[in-house]
Write a protein that holds these residues in place. Structure first.
Motif, short mmCIF file in Angstrom:
data_model
loop_
_atom_site.label_atom_id
_atom_site.label_comp_id
_atom_site.label_asym_id
_atom_site.label_seq_id
_atom_site.Cartn_x
_atom_site.Cartn_y
_atom_site.Cartn_z
N VAL A 150 0.70 -1.37 -0.05
CA VAL A 150 -0.13 -0.01 0.26
C VAL A 150 1.04 1.31 0.06
O VAL A 150 1.70 1.35 1.00
CB VAL A 150 -1.01 0.01 1.17
N GLY A 197 2.78 4.04 -3.29
CA GLY A 197 3.27 3.95 -4.32
C GLY A 197 4.52 5.03 -4.22
O GLY A 197 5.07 5.62 -5.17
N LEU A 203 -0.36 -0.81 -4.79
CA LEU A 203 -1.59 0.08 -4.70
C LEU A 203 -1.16 1.53 -4.26
O LEU A 203 -0.88 1.75 -3.28
CB LEU A 203 -2.71 -0.53 -3.94
N GLY A 226 5.33 7.92 -6.56
CA GLY A 226 6.23 8.62 -6.12
C GLY A 226 6.09 9.55 -4.86
O GLY A 226 6.88 9.90 -3.87
N TYR A 276 8.80 17.82 -3.78
CA TYR A 276 8.78 18.16 -2.41
C TYR A 276 10.12 18.01 -2.10
O TYR A 276 10.90 18.70 -1.83
CB TYR A 276 7.98 16.70 -2.11
N TYR A 285 14.24 17.22 -2.67
CA TYR A 285 14.97 17.69 -3.69
C TYR A 285 16.29 17.49 -3.54
O TYR A 285 17.26 17.59 -4.62
CB TYR A 285 14.95 19.37 -3.78
N TRP A 294 25.08 15.60 0.64
CA TRP A 294 23.74 15.62 0.12
C TRP A 294 24.05 16.05 -1.53
O TRP A 294 24.81 17.10 -1.68
CB TRP A 294 22.97 16.79 0.74
N SER A 297 -5.78 3.83 -6.66
CA SER A 297 -6.36 2.86 -5.81
C SER A 297 -5.97 2.95 -4.55
O SER A 297 -5.17 2.43 -3.81
CB SER A 297 -5.66 1.64 -6.29
N LYS A 298 -6.72 4.07 -3.93
CA LYS A 298 -6.84 4.23 -2.40
C LYS A 298 -7.22 3.06 -1.55
O LYS A 298 -8.29 2.57 -1.72
CB LYS A 298 -7.49 5.56 -2.01
N ALA A 321 3.22 3.76 3.44
CA ALA A 321 2.52 5.08 3.81
C ALA A 321 2.73 5.30 5.25
O ALA A 321 3.05 4.31 5.92
CB ALA A 321 1.04 5.19 3.27
N LEU A 345 -1.73 6.52 9.11
CA LEU A 345 -2.74 6.04 8.06
C LEU A 345 -3.14 4.60 8.53
O LEU A 345 -4.16 4.42 8.46
CB LEU A 345 -2.37 6.30 6.91
N LEU A 366 0.64 19.37 2.43
CA LEU A 366 1.51 17.98 2.25
C LEU A 366 0.66 17.04 2.83
O LEU A 366 0.86 15.91 2.19
CB LEU A 366 2.91 18.12 2.83
N VAL A 378 -0.07 14.56 -0.24
CA VAL A 378 0.93 13.00 -0.24
C VAL A 378 0.46 12.14 1.00
O VAL A 378 1.18 11.27 1.25
CB VAL A 378 2.18 13.20 -0.42
N ILE A 431 7.45 15.33 7.29
CA ILE A 431 8.05 14.97 6.25
C ILE A 431 8.82 13.48 6.34
O ILE A 431 9.14 12.85 5.26
CB ILE A 431 9.01 15.99 5.44
N GLY A 448 12.61 7.42 6.79
CA GLY A 448 12.85 8.93 6.92
C GLY A 448 13.70 9.49 6.04
O GLY A 448 14.90 8.90 5.73
N VAL A 489 14.81 10.39 1.76
CA VAL A 489 14.60 9.54 0.28
C VAL A 489 15.86 8.53 0.51
O VAL A 489 16.93 8.75 0.56
CB VAL A 489 15.06 10.37 -0.82
C1 LIG Z 1 8.68 19.13 1.20
C2 LIG Z 1 9.82 18.16 1.51
C3 LIG Z 1 11.01 18.01 1.35
C4 LIG Z 1 11.99 16.82 1.68
N1 LIG Z 1 13.01 16.91 1.45
C5 LIG Z 1 13.82 16.01 1.49
C6 LIG Z 1 15.06 16.14 0.81
O1 LIG Z 1 15.69 16.94 0.11
N2 LIG Z 1 15.67 14.78 0.73
C7 LIG Z 1 15.41 13.68 1.54
O2 LIG Z 1 16.18 12.72 1.68
N3 LIG Z 1 14.18 13.66 2.12
C8 LIG Z 1 13.28 14.67 1.79
N4 LIG Z 1 12.06 14.75 2.36
C9 LIG Z 1 11.36 13.55 2.96
C10 LIG Z 1 11.15 12.63 2.08
O3 LIG Z 1 10.77 12.84 0.79
C11 LIG Z 1 10.27 11.40 2.67
O4 LIG Z 1 10.63 10.94 3.81
C12 LIG Z 1 10.17 10.15 1.80
O5 LIG Z 1 9.96 10.58 0.17
C13 LIG Z 1 9.11 9.26 2.12
O6 LIG Z 1 8.86 8.29 1.20
P1 LIG Z 1 8.01 6.99 1.48
O7 LIG Z 1 7.99 5.94 0.17
O8 LIG Z 1 8.04 6.31 2.52
O9 LIG Z 1 6.49 7.72 1.39
P2 LIG Z 1 5.52 8.77 0.55
O10 LIG Z 1 6.71 9.51 -0.24
O11 LIG Z 1 4.95 9.59 1.69
O12 LIG Z 1 4.58 7.88 -0.26
C14 LIG Z 1 3.61 7.06 0.42
C15 LIG Z 1 2.72 6.79 -0.71
O13 LIG Z 1 1.44 6.44 -0.22
C16 LIG Z 1 0.24 6.78 -0.86
N5 LIG Z 1 -0.83 6.44 0.09
C17 LIG Z 1 -1.05 7.02 1.32
N6 LIG Z 1 -2.29 6.48 1.81
C18 LIG Z 1 -2.65 5.65 0.72
C19 LIG Z 1 -3.72 4.55 0.78
N7 LIG Z 1 -4.57 4.27 1.71
N8 LIG Z 1 -3.76 3.76 -0.47
C20 LIG Z 1 -2.74 3.82 -1.35
N9 LIG Z 1 -2.04 4.57 -1.35
C21 LIG Z 1 -1.79 5.47 -0.24
C22 LIG Z 1 0.71 8.02 -1.01
O14 LIG Z 1 -0.11 8.81 -2.04
C23 LIG Z 1 2.12 8.38 -1.47
O15 LIG Z 1 2.27 8.32 -2.78
C24 LIG Z 1 11.08 15.88 2.15
C25 LIG Z 1 9.73 15.60 2.13
C26 LIG Z 1 8.98 16.66 1.91
C27 LIG Z 1 7.72 16.75 2.12
#
Ligand SMILES: Cc1cc2nc3c(=O)[nH]c(=O)nc-3n(C[C@H](O)[C@H](O)[C@H](O)COP(=O)(O)OP(=O)(O)OC[C@H]3O[C@@H](n4cnc5c(N)ncnc54)[C@H](O)[C@@H]3O)c2cc1C
Length: 518
Positions: free
Chosen positions: A13, A15, A36, A43, A62, A64, A226, A255-256, A286, A290, A447, A451, A458, A500, A502
Motif C-alpha cells: 500500500v 507507491g 496500490l 512517487g 517535495y 530535492y 547531500w 487505488s486508495k 505510507a 494512516l 503536504l 501526499v 516529512i 525517513g 529519500v
Molecule cells: C517538502 C519536502 C521536502 C523534503 N526534502 C527531502 C530531501 O531533500 N531529501 C530527503 O532525503 N528527504 C526529503 N524529504 C523527506 C522524504 O521525501 C520522505 O521522507 C520520503 O519521500 C518518504 O517516502 P515514502 O515512500 O516512505 O513515503 P511517501 O513518499 O509519503 O509515499 C507514500 C505513498 O503512499 C500513498 N498512500 C497513502 N495512503 C494510501 C492509501 N490508503 N492507499 C494507497 N496509497 C496510499 C501516497 O499517495 C504516497 O504516494 C522531504 C519531504 C518533503 C515533504
C-alpha cells in the motif's frame, strides 16, 4: 464490486519510493507483488512535476536532495539514477553595524572555506573546530551507514566499534544544542550546524528528537554528503517503476486502500472504488498513522510537520547584499536567518503559537548543478529553479485559517529572504498568468492533503536512533524495525524504524523481513 481472485504474496500500500523499492526486492526474489497507490502518479514525496504550465521546467516538488539512499540499493536493483556532487555545502549571509558579510563552506575543506571562517571569526580557531567536529562525525557515520540495511544492532556494540567514544556521547547522549554550544563560539557557525538537527523536526535544540534528525542528516552512505538528483527526483521514481514492471510487479494507481482485513492466512484490502485484493503479507508503505486509522487503532504519537516549501522559477539568480557570487551562494544550501539564537527564538515563538519573524529558512538552486530539468530555451535564457524550505512553521498554525496563515507565512518567508538580497526576489521571479509569479507554496496542511503526510511530517513520524537502545529487544520482523502487532503487516515507508528521507531503507528492510520469515 470487482474482486481480484488471485492471491498475491505481498500487497504493497503506497507507491512512494519506499513502496517501489520493497516491490522490486520482493519481485526479484520471485514473489508475486501488487502495489496500490492512491494518487494518479507514483512517487509520493519524491516526485518531479512541470509546475508552471508556461515554462518547461520539471521541479522536484517535495524532496530535492539525496544523501541517505544507500549505494547498495542502487546496485542491487540496477537503478540508473545519478546524483551529482555539490561543490559548495552552504553559504550563510549575516549583517551587523559594519555591513553585510557571509560564511562560505565548500563540500570539501579548502582555502576559500578556511579564509571565510577566518574573516568571519577573526582567527583559524573556529574553522579548526568545525573540521575536527565533522571529521569525528564522519567516523561515526562510517560505522552506522552499513548497519542500516541489516537487522538492528545494539547501541553498545556500535559504540564499542567507534574508536571515538566522545563523539558517541555527544551525538547520542547529550542534547545537540549543548554539543554545538560547547564546540563552537560563533552564533552564525553554531546556527549552520544546528539546522541539520531541525529540518523536518519541530523540536528544541535541547530535545533528543533533534539529535536523531542531526544524525540522519550526516550518516548517508557514510559521508553525509547531500547530492543533486540528476534530472530531478522524478528520475528515481521513473527508474524504480521501470524495474518493478520488468520484474513483474502489478501496479494500480488511483487505488486508495480504505479497508484492511487480517486473518490467519493473510490479509485482504479494499480500495475506495470497491476492488478487493488478497495477499499473504502486506507492506504498508505510507504513514503508520494512516495504517492505525485503517485498523481502528490509536495513532502513534508524532511531531507535526513544521516547514513551508516554496518552489520557484526565476529569470535570473538574485544578487546578495554581501557581494558574494550568486553562483556560489545558491549552489549549496543558502541559510537565511538561521543563526543559533535566531533558530532558538523562532522555535519559542512557534511553540507559543505564532509564526516567527524573521522566519528561518534555507534555499537552494538545482539548476546550477543540473540544467537537464529545464528546456534548452529556458536554460539559454538563464532561468533557474529555487527551492525554499522554511523552518518552525508547525502544522497547528495553519489549521484555524489556512489561507490567511499561508499568505502570512509566504510574506514572512519572502521578507526574510529579501533582507539579504540587493533587489527583492519578486523582481527575479518569472511571471506566470495574470499578476502572478512562478511560485508554489506548500504548508504542512498541503503536504497532508497532497501526499498523505500526517500533519505535514516529512518523515511520516519522528526519526529515532538507528539502533536498539539499552534494554530494547527485537525478534522476528522487529529486528528489521518494520514490525506491527499484526504478523502479516509490516511498515515499509518512512515511518519505519530507520526510514525517513529519500533512502529506500524502509522498503528494503520491509522486504527483507518478509523474505526472512517465509
Ligand atoms: C517538502 C519536502 C521536502 C523534503 N526534502 C527531502 C530531501 O531533500 N531529501 C530527503 O532525503 N528527504 C526529503 N524529504 C523527506 C522524504 O521525501 C520522505 O521522507 C520520503 O519521500 C518518504 O517516502 P515514502 O515512500 O516512505 O513515503 P511517501 O513518499 O509519503 O509515499 C507514500 C505513498 O503512499 C500513498 N498512500 C497513502 N495512503 C494510501 C492509501 N490508503 N492507499 C494507497 N496509497 C496510499 C501516497 O499517495 C504516497 O504516494 C522531504 C519531504 C518533503 C515533504
Amino acid at each position: 464490486m470487482h474482486s481480484d481472485l488471485s492471491t498475491y504474496d505481498t500487497v504493497i500500500v503506497g507507491g512512494g519510493h519506499n513502496g517501489l523499492v520493497a516491490a522490486c526486492y520482493l519481485a526479484k526474489a520471485k514473489k508475486k507483488v501488487l502495489l496500490l497507490e492512491s494518487n494518479d502518479s507514483l512517487g509520493g514525496a519524491t516526485a518531479s512535476i512541470q509546475l508552471f504550465p508556461d515554462y518547461e521546467a520539471y521541479l522536484s516538488r517535495y524532496s530535492y536532495l539525496v544523501s541517505l539512499l544507500p549505494d547498495q540499493i542502487v546496485k542491487d536493483l540496477g537503478i540508473q539514477f545519478t546524483t551529482l556532487p555539490r561543490a559548495i555545502a552552504s553559504y550563510t549571509p549575516g549583517k551587523d553595524e559594519n555591513g553585510d558579510f557571509g560564511l562560505l563552506i565548500a563540500s570539501e575543506w579548502d582555502k576559500q572555506t578556511a579564509d571565510s571562517f577566518r574573516r568571519l571569526t577573526g582567527s583559524d580557531k573556529e574553522g579548526f573546530a568545525w573540521r575536527s567536529f565533522y571529521e569525528e562525525v564522519a567516523r561515526l557515520a562510517q560505522r552506522l551507514a552499513p548497519s542500516l540495511l541489516k537487522p538492528l544492532r545494539r547501541a553498545s556494540d556500535i559504540r564499542s566499534e567507534v574508536a571515538l567514544p566522545g563523539i558517541w556521547q555527544e551525538l547520542i547522549e547529550t542534547p545537540i544544542g549543548e554539543v554545538i554550544e560547547n564546540r563552537f563560539q560563533n552564533d552564525l557557525v553554531r546556527g549552520v550546524a544546528l539546522t541539520d538537527a531541525l529540518i523536518g523536526t519541530f523540536a528544541s535544540d535541547k530535545d533528543f528528537n533533534a539529535n536523531a534528525c542531526f544524525l540522519y542528516h550526516l550518516i548517508g552512505n557514510g559521508t553525509g554528503q547531500w547530492r543533486v538528483p540528476k534530472g530531478g527526483m522524478g528520475q528515481l521514481i521513473g527508474e524504480l517503476e521501470r524495474i518493478a514492471i520488468s520484474l513483474g510487479v502489478t501496479i494500480h494507481r488511483r487505488s486508495k486502500v480504505t479497508e484492511i482485513e487480517s486473518g490467519s492466512n493473510g490479509i485482504a484490502v479494499r480500495t475506495e472504488s470497491g476492488q478487493r485484493f488478497c495477499g499473504r503479507n502486506l507492506v504498508f508503505a505510507a504513514a503508520p498513522q494512516l495504517l492505525a486509522n485503517l485498523l481502528n487503532q490509536k495513532e502513534p504519537e508524532s511531531l507535526p510537520g513544521s516547514q513551508l516549501k516554496i518552489n520557484m522559477l526565476v529569470s535570473e539568480l538574485p544578487k546578495l547584499k554581501s557581494g558574494v557570487d550568486p553562483e556560489l551562494a545558491f549552489a549549496g544550501t543558502l541559510h537565511i536567518n538561521e543563526s543559533f539564537l535566531q533558530l532558538r527564538n523562532a522555535f519559542g515563538v512557534a511553540q507559543r503559537g505564532d509564526l516567527p519573524d524573521p522566519l528561518p529558512l534555507e534555499i537552494y538552486c538545482h539548476t546550477l548543478a543540473d540544467q537537464s530539468i529545464l528546456s534548452d530555451e529556458l536554460s539559454k535564457e538563464g532561468f533557474h529553479t529555487l527551492t525554499l524550505f522554511a523552518l518552525h512553521t508547525p502544522h497547528n498554525l495553519f489549521t484555524e485559517n489556512p489561507s490567511e496563515a499561508k499568505s502570512r507565512a509566504t510574506d514572512l518567508a519572502l521578507k526574510s529572504l529579501n533582507e539579504y538580497l540587493l533587489d527583492p526576489i519578486e523582481s527575479a521571479l518569472a511571471p506566470c498568468g495574470e499578476n502572478e509569479f512562478a511560485m508554489e507554496v506548500m504548508t504542512p496542511l498541503d503536504l497532508q492533503s497532497e501526499v498523505g503526510l500526517p500533519r505535514g511530517n516529512i518523515f511520516h513520524n519522528q526519526l529515532s536512533f538507528p539502533f536498539l537502545l539499552e534494554g530494547e529487544e527485537a525478534i522476528g520482523k522487529a529486528k528489521w524495525g518494520v514490525a506491527t502487532e499484526d504478523p502479516h503487516i509490516v511498515i515499509g515507508g518512512a515511518g519505519a524504524r530507520r526510514g525517513g528521507g529519500v533512502s529506500g531503507i524502509a522498503g528494503h528492510n520491509a522486504a527483507m523481513a518478509i523474505l526472512e520469515a517465509n
